[in-house]
Design an enzyme around this catalytic site. Structure first.
Site, PDB file in Angstrom:
ATOM      1  N   HIS A   1       0.863  -1.191   0.000  1.00 14.62           N
ATOM      2  CA  HIS A   1       0.000   0.000   0.000  1.00 14.62           C
ATOM      3  C   HIS A   1       0.892   1.231   0.000  1.00 14.62           C
ATOM      4  O   HIS A   1       1.939   1.248   0.626  1.00 14.62           O
ATOM      5  CB  HIS A   1      -0.900   0.024   1.246  1.00 14.62           C
TER       6      HIS A   1
ATOM      7  N   ASP B   1      -7.926  -5.230  -0.208  1.00 16.36           N
ATOM      8  CA  ASP B   1      -8.385  -6.138  -1.278  1.00 16.36           C
ATOM      9  C   ASP B   1      -8.022  -7.593  -1.032  1.00 16.36           C
ATOM     10  O   ASP B   1      -8.464  -8.465  -1.783  1.00 16.36           O
ATOM     11  CB  ASP B   1      -7.780  -5.684  -2.616  1.00 16.36           C
TER      12      ASP B   1
HETATM   13  C1  SDX Z   1      -6.184  -0.053  -3.116  1.00 19.97           C
HETATM   14  O1  SDX Z   1      -4.239   4.372  -2.167  1.00 19.97           O
HETATM   15  C2  SDX Z   1      -5.237   3.812  -1.594  1.00 19.97           C
HETATM   16  O2  SDX Z   1      -5.700   4.206  -0.524  1.00 19.97           O
HETATM   17  C3  SDX Z   1      -5.861   2.643  -2.335  1.00 19.97           C
HETATM   18  C4  SDX Z   1      -6.896   1.831  -1.578  1.00 19.97           C
HETATM   19  C5  SDX Z   1      -8.153   2.622  -1.339  1.00 19.97           C
HETATM   20  O3  SDX Z   1      -8.878   2.298  -0.374  1.00 19.97           O
HETATM   21  O4  SDX Z   1      -8.488   3.498  -2.178  1.00 19.97           O
HETATM   22  O5  SDX Z   1      -6.365   1.406  -0.356  1.00 19.97           O
HETATM   23  C6  SDX Z   1      -7.325   0.610  -2.386  1.00 19.97           C
HETATM   24  O6  SDX Z   1      -5.964   0.233  -4.253  1.00 19.97           O
HETATM   25  C7  SDX Z   1      -5.310  -1.019  -2.365  1.00 19.97           C
HETATM   26  C8  SDX Z   1      -4.113  -1.535  -3.221  1.00 19.97           C
HETATM   27  C9  SDX Z   1      -4.614  -2.631  -4.178  1.00 19.97           C
HETATM   28  N1  SDX Z   1      -3.523  -2.995  -5.128  1.00 19.97           N
HETATM   29  C10 SDX Z   1      -2.882  -4.183  -5.008  1.00 19.97           C
HETATM   30  O7  SDX Z   1      -3.044  -4.971  -4.087  1.00 19.97           O
HETATM   31  C11 SDX Z   1      -1.889  -4.453  -6.131  1.00 19.97           C
HETATM   32  C12 SDX Z   1      -0.576  -4.969  -5.563  1.00 19.97           C
HETATM   33  N2  SDX Z   1       0.089  -3.895  -4.832  1.00 19.97           N
HETATM   34  C13 SDX Z   1       1.084  -3.120  -5.517  1.00 19.97           C
HETATM   35  O8  SDX Z   1       0.920  -2.969  -6.875  1.00 19.97           O
HETATM   36  C14 SDX Z   1       1.539  -1.888  -4.756  1.00 19.97           C
HETATM   37  O9  SDX Z   1       1.829  -2.278  -3.484  1.00 19.97           O
HETATM   38  C15 SDX Z   1       0.621  -0.662  -4.690  1.00 19.97           C
HETATM   39  C16 SDX Z   1       0.154  -0.263  -6.041  1.00 19.97           C
HETATM   40  C17 SDX Z   1      -0.538  -0.942  -3.799  1.00 19.97           C
HETATM   41  C18 SDX Z   1       1.438   0.483  -4.061  1.00 19.97           C
HETATM   42  O10 SDX Z   1       2.426   0.814  -4.950  1.00 19.97           O
HETATM   43  P1  SDX Z   1       3.613   1.837  -4.577  1.00 19.97           P
HETATM   44  O11 SDX Z   1       3.302   2.550  -3.300  1.00 19.97           O
HETATM   45  O12 SDX Z   1       3.891   2.640  -5.797  1.00 19.97           O
HETATM   46  O13 SDX Z   1       4.813   0.894  -4.227  1.00 19.97           O
HETATM   47  P2  SDX Z   1       5.863   0.373  -5.293  1.00 19.97           P
HETATM   48  O14 SDX Z   1       5.138  -0.239  -6.466  1.00 19.97           O
HETATM   49  O15 SDX Z   1       6.849   1.457  -5.535  1.00 19.97           O
HETATM   50  O16 SDX Z   1       6.543  -0.816  -4.458  1.00 19.97           O
HETATM   51  C19 SDX Z   1       7.620  -0.566  -3.559  1.00 19.97           C
HETATM   52  C20 SDX Z   1       8.453  -1.836  -3.602  1.00 19.97           C
HETATM   53  C21 SDX Z   1       8.873  -2.234  -5.035  1.00 19.97           C
HETATM   54  O17 SDX Z   1      10.020  -3.016  -4.893  1.00 19.97           O
HETATM   55  P3  SDX Z   1      11.499  -2.274  -5.117  1.00 19.97           P
HETATM   56  O18 SDX Z   1      11.400  -1.486  -6.394  1.00 19.97           O
HETATM   57  O19 SDX Z   1      11.666  -1.402  -3.870  1.00 19.97           O
HETATM   58  O20 SDX Z   1      12.489  -3.417  -5.168  1.00 19.97           O
HETATM   59  O21 SDX Z   1       7.651  -2.937  -3.123  1.00 19.97           O
HETATM   60  C22 SDX Z   1       7.478  -3.858  -4.185  1.00 19.97           C
HETATM   61  C23 SDX Z   1       7.783  -3.149  -5.470  1.00 19.97           C
HETATM   62  O22 SDX Z   1       8.224  -4.067  -6.479  1.00 19.97           O
HETATM   63  N3  SDX Z   1       6.049  -4.270  -4.140  1.00 19.97           N
HETATM   64  C24 SDX Z   1       5.618  -5.516  -4.315  1.00 19.97           C
HETATM   65  C25 SDX Z   1       4.230  -5.447  -4.111  1.00 19.97           C
HETATM   66  N4  SDX Z   1       3.874  -4.196  -3.835  1.00 19.97           N
HETATM   67  C26 SDX Z   1       5.008  -3.472  -3.848  1.00 19.97           C
HETATM   68  N5  SDX Z   1       6.277  -6.660  -4.614  1.00 19.97           N
HETATM   69  C27 SDX Z   1       5.485  -7.762  -4.716  1.00 19.97           C
HETATM   70  N6  SDX Z   1       4.135  -7.796  -4.542  1.00 19.97           N
HETATM   71  C28 SDX Z   1       3.482  -6.645  -4.237  1.00 19.97           C
HETATM   72  N7  SDX Z   1       2.182  -6.668  -4.063  1.00 19.97           N
END
Ligand code: SDX
Length: 392
Positions: free
Chosen positions: A271, A328
């Site tokens: 998140h 989710d």
């Molecule tokens: C919602 O914003 C909100 O409030 C949203 C929400 C709401 O109520 O409106 O809470 C609802 O959208 C919840 C999120 C649902 N999405 C998912 O579950 C999809 C999977 N999650 C990711 O795509 C990600 O965690 C996000 C999109 C939720 C957040 O993305 P960020 O903050 O841009 O984080 P990032 O992609 O920069 O990740 C940071 C690191 C990265 O690794 P490095 O580059 O540091 O090596 O964490 C890793 C990412 O690769 N990472 C994950 C991961 N989420 C982040 N690695 C594996 N699996 C994951 N799920």
């Protein structure tokens, strides 16, 4: 130029507005709507009451709540012409795409709402949309299933009416199990607002151009559809299904999610704000156990989800990046137990998030926020002269 442009992709460190509606503390895992904790609201309130709270800023008296319900019921029918637009869609159309289209189409049938300026006009537009959105959402399910459309029953409460709109079939009495209705009510409360997430920021940005409420919300529905945002609840259940078919080896999938050469992500994990447990995920996980038990449902997906959570929370990759289950991760397991088809999960998220979107849109307009128009850092071609085609 001497302008200072701060680049902030994804607005990770940018506050877009001041807001009195929702408070998040990502470190502590705190979520409050208008100062009331999500735990207390999920336990004691109802979705209709939370909609009132988000819109008006205060919990309603019994009289105010009844008037709010009556106002919503004044608008809980939808023009038959919108049913004709629905009929033109293939049944394979994703419900979120249909919902976004029909929500925008509402403008054509409620032209007055586009020019809402006064508090009263914005309230009218809000209850119009709240009344009609549940009907539109249910119609997307009926479309997927090729079933006749249902119409609102004003004798029922909002969530009961939404449930019968989705599931009532001709010539058969609909069982309205209080456990199911209560679970749906709780899930809608938990999704009702979440400060400046992607879809809410979209609603505020589109609305900042003084676009009407319905078109602004339609844009929010489209943003929520994305698999990185609300679309994740559908992705989670499809991921759990894949892990189950693959023999349930969760560690293999945790390792796959860590592999930078593999674009697989653990859906429902991580998140932007919560660097601790998402308080909603905690409530939903407990509710999933309770509801499945009460309904006498065994779902292997829930066991796999719990094992997946355990494996990830013991893994350095997830721990170091503070990746926890988000809203989710468990919600789809409950939706499935309530008989809601997978492709409808994000529509359920949208129905829950509607009051938050509307409250934030009204706040943005009442604060006379300027039109949103960020800048950029230009990295394209330097100045050069035009070349006629014969010389290229
Ligand atoms: C919602 O914003 C909100 O409030 C949203 C929400 C709401 O109520 O409106 O809470 C609802 O959208 C919840 C999120 C649902 N999405 C998912 O579950 C999809 C999977 N999650 C990711 O795509 C990600 O965690 C996000 C999109 C939720 C957040 O993305 P960020 O903050 O841009 O984080 P990032 O992609 O920069 O990740 C940071 C690191 C990265 O690794 P490095 O580059 O540091 O090596 O964490 C890793 C990412 O690769 N990472 C994950 C991961 N989420 C982040 N690695 C594996 N699996 C994951 N799920």
């Amino acid at each position: 130029t001497d302008e200072i442009i701060t680049l902030d992709p994804g607005y990770k460190n940018t506050g877009s507005c001041k807001s009195e509606i929702t408070y998040l503390d990502g470190e502590k895992g705190v979520l409050m709507y208008r100062g009331y904790s999500i735990e207390q609201l999920a336990e004691k309130s109802s979705f209709v009451e939370v909609m009132y709270l988000l819109l008006k800023g205060e919990l309603p008296t019994a009289t105010e709540l009844q008037k709010f319900k009556d106002d919503i019921n004044e608008y809980n029918f939808v023009s038959e012409d919108i049913a004709k637009i629905l009929a033109a869609f293939p049944s394979s159309a994703h419900p979120m795409g249909v919902l976004s289209s029909l929500t925008s189409a509402l403008t054509a049938f409620n032209p007055k709402a586009v020019n809402a300026k006064s508090e009263e006009e914005m309230y009218r537009a809000a209850v119009t949309l709240i009344g009609k959105f549940a009907v539109l959402a249910s119609w997307t399910l009926r479309k997927v299933k090729g079933l006749p459309l249902n119409y609102s029953d004003s004798k029922l409460d909002y969530v009961e009416n939404f449930y019968q709109l989705m599931f009532k079939n001709p010539n058969k009495d609909l069982q309205m199990d209080p456990i199911v209705i209560d679970a749906l009510d709780k899930l809608l409360i938990l999704h009702a607002d979440h400060e400046q997430n992607c879809s809410t920021s979209t609603v505020r940005l589109v609305g900042s151009a003084h676009t009407g409420l319905f078109a602004s919300i339609s844009a929010g529905v489209s943003a929520l559809w994305g698999p990185l945002h609300g679309g994740a609840n559908q992705e989670v259940v499809e991921m759990l299904e894949k892990i189950k078919e693959d023999g349930g080896d969760v560690q293999k999938w945790v390792d796959k999610a860590k592999d930078k050469n593999d674009d697989f992500r653990l859906m429902g994990f991580g998140h932007r704000v919560y660097k601790n447990f998402d308080p909603r995920a905690r409530i939903i996980k407990k509710a999933a156990d309770q509801i499945l038990e009460k309904l006498g449902i065994q779902d292997e997906a829930l066991e796999i989800a719990k094992k997946l959570e355990l494996a990830a929370l013991e893994d350095e990759y997830f721990v170091s990046r503070k990746l926890y289950p988000n809203v989710d991760f468990y919600s789809g397991i409950i939706y499935k137990a309530l008989g809601i088809p997978t492709e409808m999960f994000t529509v359920m998220f949208a129905v829950g998030r509607l009051p938050g979107w509307i409250a934030q849109w009204i706040e943005m307009r009442q604060n006379n926020e300027p039109i949103g128009r960020p800048r950029q850092i230009y990295t394209g071609a330097p100045k050069r002269d035009y070349i006629d085609i014969e010389n290229r």
